[in-house]
Design a protein around this motif. Structure first.
Motif, short mmCIF file in Angstrom:
data_model
loop_
_atom_site.label_atom_id
_atom_site.label_comp_id
_atom_site.label_asym_id
_atom_site.label_seq_id
_atom_site.Cartn_x
_atom_site.Cartn_y
_atom_site.Cartn_z
N GLY A 318 0.79 -1.22 0.00
CA GLY A 318 0.00 0.00 0.00
C GLY A 318 0.83 1.27 0.00
O GLY A 318 0.45 2.27 -0.63
N TRP A 319 1.98 1.24 0.68
CA TRP A 319 2.79 2.45 0.75
C TRP A 319 3.40 2.80 -0.61
O TRP A 319 3.43 3.96 -1.00
CB TRP A 319 3.90 2.26 1.79
CG TRP A 319 3.35 2.03 3.15
CD1 TRP A 319 3.26 0.84 3.81
CD2 TRP A 319 2.77 3.01 4.02
NE1 TRP A 319 2.67 1.02 5.04
CE2 TRP A 319 2.37 2.35 5.19
CE3 TRP A 319 2.58 4.38 3.93
CZ2 TRP A 319 1.77 3.00 6.26
CZ3 TRP A 319 1.98 5.05 4.98
CH2 TRP A 319 1.58 4.37 6.14
N ASN A 320 3.86 1.79 -1.32
CA ASN A 320 4.41 2.07 -2.65
C ASN A 320 3.30 2.40 -3.64
O ASN A 320 3.50 3.20 -4.55
CB ASN A 320 5.21 0.87 -3.14
CG ASN A 320 6.52 0.72 -2.38
OD1 ASN A 320 7.07 1.70 -1.88
ND2 ASN A 320 7.02 -0.49 -2.28
N ALA A 321 2.13 1.78 -3.46
CA ALA A 321 1.01 2.09 -4.34
C ALA A 321 0.55 3.52 -4.16
O ALA A 321 0.02 4.13 -5.09
CB ALA A 321 -0.14 1.13 -4.05
N ALA A 322 0.78 4.08 -2.98
CA ALA A 322 0.36 5.44 -2.70
C ALA A 322 1.46 6.46 -3.01
O ALA A 322 1.33 7.63 -2.64
CB ALA A 322 -0.05 5.56 -1.24
N ARG A 323 2.52 6.02 -3.66
CA ARG A 323 3.66 6.90 -3.90
C ARG A 323 3.23 8.20 -4.61
O ARG A 323 3.74 9.29 -4.32
CB ARG A 323 4.70 6.18 -4.76
CG ARG A 323 6.00 6.95 -4.91
CD ARG A 323 6.93 6.21 -5.86
NE ARG A 323 7.26 4.88 -5.38
CZ ARG A 323 8.23 4.63 -4.51
NH1 ARG A 323 8.94 5.63 -4.01
NH2 ARG A 323 8.48 3.40 -4.13
N GLY A 324 2.26 8.09 -5.52
CA GLY A 324 1.83 9.26 -6.26
C GLY A 324 1.19 10.32 -5.38
O GLY A 324 1.15 11.49 -5.75
N ARG A 325 0.67 9.94 -4.23
CA ARG A 325 0.09 10.93 -3.33
C ARG A 325 0.89 11.02 -2.03
O ARG A 325 0.35 11.14 -0.94
CB ARG A 325 -1.38 10.59 -3.02
CG ARG A 325 -1.62 9.23 -2.39
CD ARG A 325 -3.12 9.06 -2.11
NE ARG A 325 -3.45 7.77 -1.50
CZ ARG A 325 -3.37 7.55 -0.20
NH1 ARG A 325 -2.94 8.47 0.62
NH2 ARG A 325 -3.73 6.37 0.29
N GLY A 326 2.21 10.93 -2.19
CA GLY A 326 3.06 11.10 -1.01
C GLY A 326 3.37 9.80 -0.30
O GLY A 326 3.67 9.80 0.89
N GLY A 327 3.30 8.67 -1.01
CA GLY A 327 3.58 7.38 -0.39
C GLY A 327 5.02 7.27 0.08
O GLY A 327 5.90 8.02 -0.34
N ILE A 328 5.27 6.31 0.97
CA ILE A 328 6.59 6.13 1.57
C ILE A 328 7.15 4.79 1.13
O ILE A 328 6.47 3.77 1.23
CB ILE A 328 6.48 6.17 3.11
CG1 ILE A 328 5.78 7.46 3.55
CG2 ILE A 328 7.85 6.05 3.75
CD1 ILE A 328 5.44 7.49 5.02
N PRO A 329 8.38 4.73 0.62
CA PRO A 329 8.96 3.44 0.23
C PRO A 329 8.94 2.46 1.41
O PRO A 329 9.22 2.83 2.54
CB PRO A 329 10.39 3.82 -0.17
CG PRO A 329 10.31 5.25 -0.55
CD PRO A 329 9.29 5.86 0.37
N ALA A 330 8.59 1.22 1.12
CA ALA A 330 8.45 0.19 2.14
C ALA A 330 9.37 -0.98 1.82
O ALA A 330 9.85 -1.11 0.69
CB ALA A 330 7.00 -0.29 2.20
N PRO A 331 9.65 -1.85 2.81
CA PRO A 331 10.42 -3.07 2.52
C PRO A 331 9.77 -3.85 1.38
O PRO A 331 8.53 -3.91 1.30
CB PRO A 331 10.37 -3.84 3.84
CG PRO A 331 10.08 -2.81 4.88
CD PRO A 331 9.23 -1.78 4.22
#
Length: 345
Positions: A318-331
């Motif tokens: 979910g974090w990488n999927a949300a990258r476009g709206r400020g997501g955070i890189p995840a393991p």
């Protein structure tokens, strides 16, 4: 001169030509039952291995496996084990008998794909056991895999391919023309499989904790303090997928890292209070989809006074999927998350 050892082959009692054969572990994996189940069936019902190596070791032949698979199909259709064994043993070796009535989840297979099936020898067997809703067999195969390979390897090589196969099975069925009400077909299989995986992960963690007795990490030696103050695991608010966190908890326990597991959909206020009260060495916030990947929650944890010495790790796709709206890189994987929490970041 050829110095390689001769391959293990079965010498059939009937005197037929030798054929490939399998030890009890490989046989159990191929048909989707636990080793203990095969031993119990042989002891109680006389259905077991009839081949042997030139050295005299008993082996399961292809005929044995065919009969055992037929017994599995019969028991899945509601036939008592003793009667199923008798029918399987009485059937001709080349054709074990008529297919039993189909029941929900029984007799079908999962689309693992060749590469996934080759990843772990128990993959096909686990898929078969799940499709026939055999919780005991699923649990036994998982227990054996976690004990033999460890949580991380078994998760990547066995559990994930089978879970993905189940997802593809459900998606293909739901998308089929005219699926209608049948769009929910195989959901019961997916739920049983997920429940069995969670239970097996708990058993693996318990066994690891008992075996270790206490963490072997010296105070202050953990790069993130996880070995001293532990790791807090929680799903982001609104997130209900807990299975990957269960796997991470079991993998960390194997390594002697204390874990507090808070499970599904922990409200932000509750997460902040838990961090204040426990002062963990690391906090993992899981989000399966972009909809639950709330960057404000991670920022709030990082802003706590007690969190200044705490590593906060957002985990999940979910974090990488949300990258476009400020997501955070995840393991990128369970293996990656364990490395971050035990070897430093």
């Amino acid at each position: 001169m050829n110095d390689r050892p001769a391959p293990a082959v079965a010498v059939l009692p009937s005197g037929t030509a030798a054929e490939p054969s399998f030890g009890i572990g490989a046989a159990a994996q191929r048909i989707g039952v636990a080793v203990a189940t095969l031993r119990s069936w042989e002891r109680r019902y006389g259905i077991g291995a009839h081949g042997q190596t030139p050295g005299g070791h008993r082996r399961y032949t292809a005929t044995d496996l065919t009969r055992l698979e037929y017994m599995c199909a019969l028991t899945s259709a509601g036939v008592p084990p003793a009667e199923a064994a008798a029918l399987a043993l009485a059937a001709p070796s080349h054709a074990p008998g008529p297919r039993p009535p189909r029941r929900a989840g029984g007799g079908a297979t999962l689309p693992l794909g060749r590469s996934a099936a080759d990843t772990h020898p128990a993959a096909q067997g686990l898929a078969k056991a799940a499709m026939r809703l055999d919780a005991d067999a699923v649990g036994g195969l998982l227990d054996e895999a976690f004990a033999a390979s460890g949580v991380v390897a078994a998760w990547h090589d066995l559990v994930v391919p089978v879970l993905f196969g189940m997802g593809r099975k459900w998606a293909n069925t739901a998308a089929a023309p005219g699926a209608g009400a049948h769009g929910t077909k195989y959901v019961e299989v997916e739920h049983l499989l997920a429940g069995c995986v969670a239970a097996a992960l708990h058993r693996a963690a318990d066994a690891a904790a008992v075996a270790r007795g206490k963490p072997d990490r010296a105070p202050g030696s953990s790069p993130v303090g996880a070995g001293v103050r532990g790791v807090l695991l929680a799903c982001a608010p609104g997130e209900l997928h807990t299975l990957p966190l269960e796997a991470l908890a079991a993998a960390l326990t194997e390594r002697g890292v204390p874990v507090r597991m808070f499970g599904a959909s922990l409200p932000r206020a509750a997460l902040l209070e838990a961090v204040r009260r426990t002062g963990p060495g690391a906090v993992v916030v899981w989000a399966h989809t972009a909809a639950t990947a709330d960057a404000d929650t991670v920022a709030a944890v990082r802003s706590l006074p007690r969190a200044r010495m705490t590593t906060v790790i957002p985990a999940g796709p979910g974090w990488n999927a949300a990258r476009g709206r400020g997501g955070i890189p995840a393991p990128s994987s369970l293996r990656d998350a364990v490395r971050m929490l035990t070897d430093g970041i």
